[in-house]
Design a protein around this motif. Structure first.
Motif, mmCIF file in Angstrom:
data_model
loop_
_atom_site.group_PDB
_atom_site.id
_atom_site.type_symbol
_atom_site.label_atom_id
_atom_site.label_comp_id
_atom_site.label_asym_id
_atom_site.label_seq_id
_atom_site.Cartn_x
_atom_site.Cartn_y
_atom_site.Cartn_z
ATOM 1 N N GLY A 10 35.938 30.783 62.647
ATOM 2 C CA GLY A 10 36.914 31.299 61.674
ATOM 3 C C GLY A 10 38.064 30.345 61.390
ATOM 4 N N THR A 11 38.168 29.261 62.172
ATOM 5 C CA THR A 11 39.175 28.230 61.877
ATOM 6 C C THR A 11 38.642 27.200 60.891
ATOM 7 O OG1 THR A 11 38.436 26.888 63.724
ATOM 8 C CG2 THR A 11 40.209 28.461 64.184
ATOM 9 N N GLY A 12 37.327 27.229 60.629
ATOM 10 C CA GLY A 12 36.702 26.231 59.751
ATOM 11 C C GLY A 12 36.782 26.639 58.286
ATOM 12 N N ALA A 13 36.248 25.777 57.424
ATOM 13 C CA ALA A 13 36.387 25.997 55.974
ATOM 14 C C ALA A 13 35.761 27.324 55.539
ATOM 15 C CB ALA A 13 35.763 24.824 55.220
ATOM 16 N N LEU A 14 34.486 27.528 55.853
ATOM 17 C CA LEU A 14 33.825 28.756 55.395
ATOM 18 C C LEU A 14 34.341 29.975 56.147
ATOM 19 C CD1 LEU A 14 31.717 30.066 53.558
ATOM 20 C CD2 LEU A 14 30.031 29.722 55.369
ATOM 21 N N GLY A 15 34.452 29.871 57.466
ATOM 22 C CA GLY A 15 34.893 31.014 58.267
ATOM 23 C C GLY A 15 36.281 31.486 57.873
ATOM 24 N N GLY A 32 37.651 33.971 65.450
ATOM 25 C CA GLY A 32 37.172 33.448 66.731
ATOM 26 C C GLY A 32 37.228 31.929 66.720
ATOM 27 N N SER A 33 37.484 31.377 67.901
ATOM 28 C CA SER A 33 37.562 29.926 68.036
ATOM 29 C C SER A 33 37.229 29.569 69.475
ATOM 30 C CB SER A 33 38.973 29.452 67.689
ATOM 31 O OG SER A 33 39.151 28.094 68.033
ATOM 32 N N ARG A 34 36.956 28.281 69.713
ATOM 33 C CA ARG A 34 36.830 27.841 71.109
ATOM 34 C C ARG A 34 38.208 27.770 71.752
ATOM 35 N NH1 ARG A 34 33.953 22.432 69.773
ATOM 36 N NH2 ARG A 34 35.401 22.694 68.034
ATOM 37 N N LEU A 72 28.832 34.181 62.098
ATOM 38 C CA LEU A 72 28.771 32.831 62.666
ATOM 39 C C LEU A 72 28.768 31.810 61.546
ATOM 40 C CD1 LEU A 72 26.120 33.393 65.433
ATOM 41 C CD2 LEU A 72 28.076 31.908 65.765
ATOM 42 N N ALA A 73 29.758 30.919 61.543
ATOM 43 C CA ALA A 73 29.838 29.844 60.543
ATOM 44 C C ALA A 73 30.303 28.590 61.271
ATOM 45 C CB ALA A 73 30.787 30.217 59.416
ATOM 46 N N VAL A 74 29.364 27.913 61.892
ATOM 47 C CA VAL A 74 29.686 26.727 62.703
ATOM 48 C C VAL A 74 28.751 25.588 62.321
ATOM 49 C CG1 VAL A 74 30.565 28.089 64.648
ATOM 50 C CG2 VAL A 74 28.136 27.461 64.584
#
Ligand SMILES: NC(=O)c1ccc[n+]([C@@H]2O[C@H](COP(=O)([O-])OP(=O)(O)OC[C@H]3O[C@@H](n4cnc5c(N)ncnc54)[C@H](OP(=O)(O)O)[C@@H]3O)[C@@H](O)[C@H]2O)c1
Length: 226
Positions: A10-15, A32-34, A72-74
């Protein structure tokens, strides 16, 4: 309909962009994130973007354990690690929406190619790793992050969906339909996920040539059936 959705990546572009749209649609949205710090920072940005309070963040396992839907978007290179990081937290009945695409960039290749996944697709890879009773639904590979994150942009496109559990497919379709301008279309069982994932590199190639952010639209499907 208001529900709880957690987004791994969720920190990424799509998420992040999907978090903004689902939060704007009124759903409790958990980033969610690591990293707990990155999740909290992204949740704060979503709250400021959409002006809503029901957005929070946490490390992937904690973020996903109580959510009805887990998206999930990783990057595909990190897909297995991220699925393994949440599988202990998930319980039967939860629905995983898989938007990850096995782009060849995972192996240093071109974004206009996919790499072969032994199970057939990223979604089937996730299904193999997740506990029984957790339903995997393949969706949201064809919506561009940059169009989603601009909340003033009026979306108008279809969202191909595939999954083996009819109830889970319908639930995901209902969730996606709460985002104005997105129309979910039932594509069949999860074995079709590989074909849906391949639409992303096709769209990347179209985008490059036409300097756009293309989506997909099925003609002749006047009333999508579930
Ligand atoms: N961008 C689009 O428009 C678009 C459209 C359709 C499909 N997709 C697909 O959606 C997935 C995500 O794309 P994206 O553009 O959002 O990617 P991204 O901006 O690189 O973000 C992905 C997120 O994944 C998390 N992640 C977990 N493990 C990672 C690792 N080992 N290395 C790097 N990041 C890791 C990171 O979050 P933390 O570090 O916080 O854990 C990161 O913020 C990809 O499979 C992509 O093909 C993207």
């Amino acid at each position: 309909m208001s529900t709880h959705l957690a987004i791994v990546g969720g920190t990424g572009a799509l998420g992040f962009a999907l978090a903004a749209r689902f939060a704007a649609a009124g759903h409790h949205t958990t980033i969610g994130s690591r990293s707990a710090d990155r999740a909290a920072e992204a949740a704060d940005r979503v709250r400021r973007l959409v002006g809503r309070e029901h957005v929070d963040g946490g490390k992937n396992g904690e973020a996903t354990k109580d959510a009805a839907f887990v998206l999930l978007a990783v990057p595909f290179a990190a897909h297995v690690d991220n699925v393994k990081a949440i599988r202990e937290a998930l319980r039967p009945g939860q629905i995983v929406i898989e938007a990850t695409v096995p782009l060849a960039t995972a192996l240093g290749g071109r974004p206009t190619r996919v790499i072969g996944v032994p199970q057939g697709s990223a979604a089937q890879q996730a299904a193999e790793l997740l506990p029984d009773g957790v339903h995997v639904v393949s969706a949201l590979h064809t919506v561009s992050a940059s169009k989603l994150v601009d909340l003033y942009h009026e979306l108008d496109e279809d969202v191909p969906i595939a999954g083996d559990d009819v109830g889970a497919n319908r639930a995901v379709a209902e969730l996606i339909a709460t985002v104005r301008g997105l129309r979910p279309v039932n594509c069949g069982p999860l074995e079709l996920a590989g074909l849906i994932e391949r639409l992303t590199p096709l769209l990347i190639s179209v985008n490059k040539r036409n300097r756009t952010h293309a989506g997909v639209r099925f003609t002749g499907v006047d009333r999508p059936a579930w």
